[in-house]
Scaffold this active site. Structure first.
Site, mmCIF file in Angstrom:
data_model
loop_
_atom_site.group_PDB
_atom_site.id
_atom_site.type_symbol
_atom_site.label_atom_id
_atom_site.label_comp_id
_atom_site.label_asym_id
_atom_site.label_seq_id
_atom_site.Cartn_x
_atom_site.Cartn_y
_atom_site.Cartn_z
ATOM 1 C CD GLU A 5 -3.145 0.722 0.278
ATOM 2 O OE1 GLU A 5 -3.129 -0.364 -0.341
ATOM 3 O OE2 GLU A 5 -4.034 1.570 0.133
ATOM 4 C CG ASP A 6 1.589 2.962 3.316
ATOM 5 O OD1 ASP A 6 0.560 3.282 2.691
ATOM 6 O OD2 ASP A 6 1.609 2.780 4.547
#
Ligand code: MN
Length: 519
Positions: free
Chosen positions: A75-76
């Site tokens: 996600e990051d």
């Protein structure tokens, strides 16, 4: 690399390979997140280490700890899942992707979403390890919530109370639940938090002194009876749980007898009942307050004997009596048993602790693919062949909270109920804004469109699944993000009936086709 050592040292029996794997994952995470900072200004890696430490302390497997280190990497840090699989294997990829999916929704406080979210959490977290990683992630986020911009704090705190504390409770993880609740309480309801905290401080000193005195009396009595293998402990009620109880009792603290409780931990069940007799003989018990949660465990598996007694100096005190194993289960729930080890041999901590493999958590262990049966054990759930064990579940044959989850709970067979009805009959998918739609298994984007609104269903021109255009007969899976492309000129097609599953969608399609014919 002192931090990696800290993580590994929390595990009870890491192999050389485990340590090397965790070391490698730590380096990978450090590199992937090297440009990220937390709101506190600390390197992002601190958060990943904290999550991994939580998992290591619960004695989860090396793969789960690794997934803890990598849980934000998709996600990051835009790490492709394929790369995680290549470097760390299929299982780690599965866990990290599971946590990523759970992170995609946002709590919006609407009552109607709350139950769907819980369903979703359980469904996408059908491997309980995903939920446990998420809980450790959330725990560190709550511990550092003061650094998060103020306007975000309350939403996160409410989400923690409504969703994550509830999940921790349902997994029987009392320690995690209490900590999540008390951390969130302060931000969710600051005024009530202050009041409750003051009340607890005023009250607990007196109560704790009383418990200390009772504990001394009890120890003398045990010595007389020749009972030597036990220990006592106190627990002070969590602030949030105290506040909820206060609300139920009309705000009257005098009516709350378990602000602090005396815990007596014995070596086996017969001794627990013996101690119950001793306690009720030493101090006058209150009527209707003797609870046998050993014979009748709570829905989440909690076991103990409770009695509430007059302490003789004007106080009323709750005493909780349980075995060591019950105590561990009450605090750590499904993680109390070392069931995640890749092969738990005779040296595993579970067997060292004398932990039995049969427990009230067998049903949820069945959700964990890593749970190994010994080769001579049959495929049937362990709980079933243990005839002398009492039924641990409600009359419907499953843990009560599962009954809340669906409308498909008539079958009394636990295994079927869990695997077939909950996880195989429904899929939970997301709208692009993170709302959850609950559909029957094998549903298509058409079913999704009609579930949102008939106008959308009637004008479907295309569908995107996780950002990619797909044919309309594509089957939806748990956690998919579905986006419907509509066109005014589009209208339902007969062939949609070949793959539309819900009666809602099928009815709308048929009506539209009928109307078309008439025109
Ligand atoms: Mn995180």
């Amino acid at each position: 690399m002192a931090n990696v050592k800290d993580i590994i040292s929390l595990m009870s029996a890491p192999s050389a390979e485990d340590s090397a794997l965790i070391q490698r994952a730590h380096e990978f995470a450090a590199e992937a997140h090297k440009d990220h900072k937390r709101f506190s200004g600390e390197p992002y890696l601190v958060h990943l280490e904290a999550t991994a430490k939580g998992l290591a302390a619960l004695d989860m497997s090396a793969n789960t700890v690794v997934a803890g280190l990598l849980h934000d990497s998709i996600e990051d840090a835009n790490i492709p899942p394929e790369r995680i699989e290549k470097e760390f294997g299929k299982e780690v990829r599965f866990l990290v992707e599971g946590v990523t999916k759970l992170g995609r929704f946002k709590y919006r406080g609407a009552e109607r979403h709350r139950e769907s979210l819980r369903k979703l959490l359980v469904a996408t977290g059908q491997d309980a390890r995903v939920l446990i990683i998420k809980l450790m992630d959330r725990l560190h986020n709550m511990q550092t919530l003061s650094h998060v911009p103020e306007h975000k704090r309350q939403r996160i705190a409410l989400e923690t109370l409504e969703i994550y504390a509830a999940i921790a409770h349902r997994l029987g993880m009392g320690v995690v639940r209490r900590e999540l609740e008390d951390l969130a309480f302060e931000y969710a309801f600051p005024e009530e938090y202050k009041k409750t905290k003051q009340l607890l401080t005023e009250r607990s000193k007196e109560t704790l002194e009383r418990l200390e005195k009772m504990s001394r009396t009890l120890r003398k009595e045990f010595a007389k009876e020749g009972m030597t293998s036990f220990h006592t402990d106190y627990r002070v009620k969590g602030l949030y749980s105290l506040q909820r109880k206060l609300n139920r009792k009309g705000g009257d603290i005098e009516k709350i007898y378990d602000i602090a409780a005396l815990r007596v931990i014995m070596k086996d069940i017969p001794e627990c009942y013996r101690v119950l007799g001793i306690v009720n003989n030493l101090w006058q018990p209150l009527p209707n307050k003797i609870k046998d949660y050993i014979a009748f465990p709570k829905p989440n598996g909690y076991q103990s004997l409770h009695t509430t007694v007059f302490s003789g100096d004007g106080g009323i005190v709750e005493v909780q009596i349980r075995t060591e194993e019950m105590h561990r289960e009450a605090e750590y729930g499904i993680t109390a048993h070392v069931i995640y080890k890749d092969g738990d041999g005779p040296d595993s901590p579970a067997s060292r602790a004398g932990g039995k493999r049969t427990s009230s958590f067998d049903w949820i262990k069945s959700l964990i693919p890593g749970f190994r049966r010994s080769p001579n054990e049959p495929e049937t759930p362990v709980a079933k062949k243990e005839a002398p064990k009492r039924t641990r579940y409600g009359s419907f044959g499953g843990p009560e909270w599962l009954a809340d989850l669906g409308d498909h709970m008539e079958d009394p067979d636990i295994e079927r109920t869990l695997k077939t009805d909950i996880f195989s009959h429904r899929v939970f998918v997301f709208t692009p804004t993170g709302d959850v739609v609950d559909l029957p298994i094998h549903s298509s984007p058409i079913d999704f469109a009609y579930a949102i609104h008939s106008d959308i269903g009637d004008h479907v021109a295309g569908a995107k699944l996780n950002g990619k255009l797909v044919p309309l007969d594509t089957e939806l899976h748990n956690g998919d993000i579905v986006e419907i492309v509509t066109k005014k000129a589009a209208s339902p097609k007969t062939k949609w009936l070949d793959f539309a599953k819900t009666s809602l969608a099928r009815r709308h399609i048929r009506n539209a086709i009928e109307k078309d014919k008439k025109v």
